[in-house]
Design an enzyme around this catalytic site. Sequence first.
Site, PDB file in Angstrom:
ATOM      1  N   GLU A 293      -2.937  13.443  -5.979  1.00  0.00           N
ATOM      2  CA  GLU A 293      -3.629  13.139  -4.567  1.00  0.00           C
ATOM      3  C   GLU A 293      -5.306  13.476  -4.956  1.00  0.00           C
ATOM      4  O   GLU A 293      -6.043  13.300  -4.006  1.00  0.00           O
ATOM      5  CB  GLU A 293      -3.210  14.442  -3.615  1.00  0.00           C
ATOM      6  CG  GLU A 293      -1.932  13.788  -3.049  1.00  0.00           C
ATOM      7  CD  GLU A 293      -1.388  14.640  -1.548  1.00  0.00           C
ATOM      8  OE1 GLU A 293      -1.942  15.674  -1.592  1.00  0.00           O
ATOM      9  OE2 GLU A 293      -0.626  14.174  -1.015  1.00  0.00           O
ATOM     10  N   HIS A 314      16.020   9.935 -23.680  1.00  0.00           N
ATOM     11  CA  HIS A 314      17.093   8.922 -23.816  1.00  0.00           C
ATOM     12  C   HIS A 314      17.236   8.076 -22.381  1.00  0.00           C
ATOM     13  O   HIS A 314      18.265   7.217 -22.109  1.00  0.00           O
ATOM     14  CB  HIS A 314      18.457   9.733 -23.564  1.00  0.00           C
ATOM     15  CG  HIS A 314      18.546  10.722 -24.876  1.00  0.00           C
ATOM     16  ND1 HIS A 314      19.509  10.278 -25.968  1.00  0.00           N
ATOM     17  CD2 HIS A 314      18.139  11.731 -25.145  1.00  0.00           C
ATOM     18  CE1 HIS A 314      19.405  11.265 -26.932  1.00  0.00           C
ATOM     19  NE2 HIS A 314      18.498  12.049 -26.629  1.00  0.00           N
ATOM     20  N   LYS A 428       1.093   7.269   7.333  1.00  0.00           N
ATOM     21  CA  LYS A 428       1.529   7.912   8.724  1.00  0.00           C
ATOM     22  C   LYS A 428       1.326   7.300   9.683  1.00  0.00           C
ATOM     23  O   LYS A 428       2.056   6.972  10.750  1.00  0.00           O
ATOM     24  CB  LYS A 428       0.796   9.387   8.671  1.00  0.00           C
ATOM     25  CG  LYS A 428       1.421  10.377   7.763  1.00  0.00           C
ATOM     26  CD  LYS A 428       0.474  11.682   7.805  1.00  0.00           C
ATOM     27  CE  LYS A 428       0.646  12.576   6.688  1.00  0.00           C
ATOM     28  NZ  LYS A 428      -0.015  13.705   6.825  1.00  0.00           N
TER      29      LYS A 428
HETATM   30  O1  PA5 Z   1      -2.502  18.564  -0.505  1.00  0.00           O
HETATM   31  C1  PA5 Z   1      -2.167  18.642   0.546  1.00  0.00           C
HETATM   32  O2  PA5 Z   1      -3.127  18.857   1.335  1.00  0.00           O
HETATM   33  C2  PA5 Z   1      -1.058  17.970   1.241  1.00  0.00           C
HETATM   34  O3  PA5 Z   1      -0.039  17.842   0.029  1.00  0.00           O
HETATM   35  C3  PA5 Z   1      -0.193  18.956   2.083  1.00  0.00           C
HETATM   36  O4  PA5 Z   1      -0.211  20.105   1.677  1.00  0.00           O
HETATM   37  C4  PA5 Z   1       0.665  18.439   2.795  1.00  0.00           C
HETATM   38  O5  PA5 Z   1       0.715  17.062   3.198  1.00  0.00           O
HETATM   39  C5  PA5 Z   1       1.550  19.073   3.753  1.00  0.00           C
HETATM   40  O6  PA5 Z   1       0.707  19.532   4.804  1.00  0.00           O
HETATM   41  P1  PA5 Z   1       0.706  20.549   5.579  1.00  0.00           P
HETATM   42  O7  PA5 Z   1       0.439  21.907   5.281  1.00  0.00           O
HETATM   43  O8  PA5 Z   1      -0.651  20.526   6.591  1.00  0.00           O
HETATM   44  O9  PA5 Z   1       2.007  20.431   6.576  1.00  0.00           O
END
Ligand code: PA5
Length: 438
Positions: A293, A314, A428
């Site tokens: 990310e 494996h 989303k």
């Molecule tokens: O790293 C990030 O910001 C995301 O992976 C969030 O942690 C994830 O989308 C969950 O978001 P939230 O804590 O707002 O539910």
Amino acid sequence: MLRLDAAPARAFLDEADALDRLRPRVEAAHRAVLDGSGQGGDMLGWRRLLRAPNDALLEDLETTAARIREDADVLLCIGIGGSYLGAKAVIDALTPYFRAPSRRAGNDLFGEAARNAPEILFAGHHMSGAYLRELLAYLDGQSVYVNVISKSGTTLEPALAFRFVRRWLEERFEDANRRIVVTTDPEQGALNALRAEKGYKKYEIPPDVGGRFSVLTPVGLLPIAAAGIDVRSLFYGAVAAFERLAAPEDNAALEYAALRYALHQQGYGTEVLAVFEPRLAGIGGWWQQLFGESEGKEHRGLFPATLQYSTDLHSLGQYLQQGRRTLIETFLMAEHDGGDLRVPATEADLDGLNYLAGQTLRHVNRQAYEGTAHAHAEGGVPVMTLWMDRIAPGPLGELLYFFEHAVAVSAYLLGLNPFDQPGVEDYKRAMFNRLGRP
Ligand code: PA5
């Protein structure tokens, strides 16, 4: 202390002085992480909280965790992405593989606290109805506490799961509201509205700490403490790394970032993080999100993939050895992994294994690592190894900060903001359109 053995990967650099030439850019990226002058420089709270540790918060978390541990058979953590992967990684690494039928009996490798901890389960990290139905059936008759973790409070997976779990809990426990702890933004989001009505205990996620950098906030620390893990050692392990990695000299995080960047520039497209101890696989999952990310933007970045050896030797081992030569491989190893079982000798040696008699499985597993690293390097994969002394809270805290610092530097080298994830919004939008969200 963490140690990076990067020599085998360095041999794959096209130019011997590539890292020296990169040095000024690496140091500039490092300085930007230190002084907040880079992209997303207002999201460096994960460093701020290590600069000025909040011991009162740690104590408060330990007190809540003790209450949960006293009364709960199960702590159900509801969250997704950065709101669960860090806790899961540390808990998987530092709790027994198998739970004894009686929670009181256990494995000597772990302290009393980890042996007597409630089972830590996760929900809200996908939307499988079958999983949720089976989970609720499994929970029936047990003393259940819930930690719902969402910074935004609007993420669909945990929000939906919490709606089901909340109703389930309210139907079964008179003190349901006391059994729920929310971890969320100081002010924003639906969890604050619910909390205002129901009076849940609440922990705040600092606004300047993004989800995937939040494992050392209550997001990770409450579930980890409830699992019986020493959160102070974990936290202060990270503090030690934070201090050590502030200097640009002799800095393994910078070396790691520089090397993977230089190889990426040469055309390598995937980085595999491989572990030989299954309890470290969760760290791989957390690392995957942290790097994926933070770096996977604007059509750049190494694709991070985590593998568990020797199991995956494996399956994907064939590809690593002879598939497209665009992979780099980082091994995450611990000098002491608790694997000291000795291979027994047998008189007839019908299985032909007496040549290993008397050896520890740790030794056998170590030879598997050395053989794999050698074979993959010979086969054209730049390999490096990150060594921890032991799988314990302090070294794991160090490791978490090491990767956080390295990914921030890596993303700056790529010219990217490490702290946003604009691409995640696209699916989303498409999903919510189909669901008819107002
Ligand atoms: O790293 C990030 O910001 C995301 O992976 C969030 O942690 C994830 O989308 C969950 O978001 P939230 O804590 O707002 O539910």
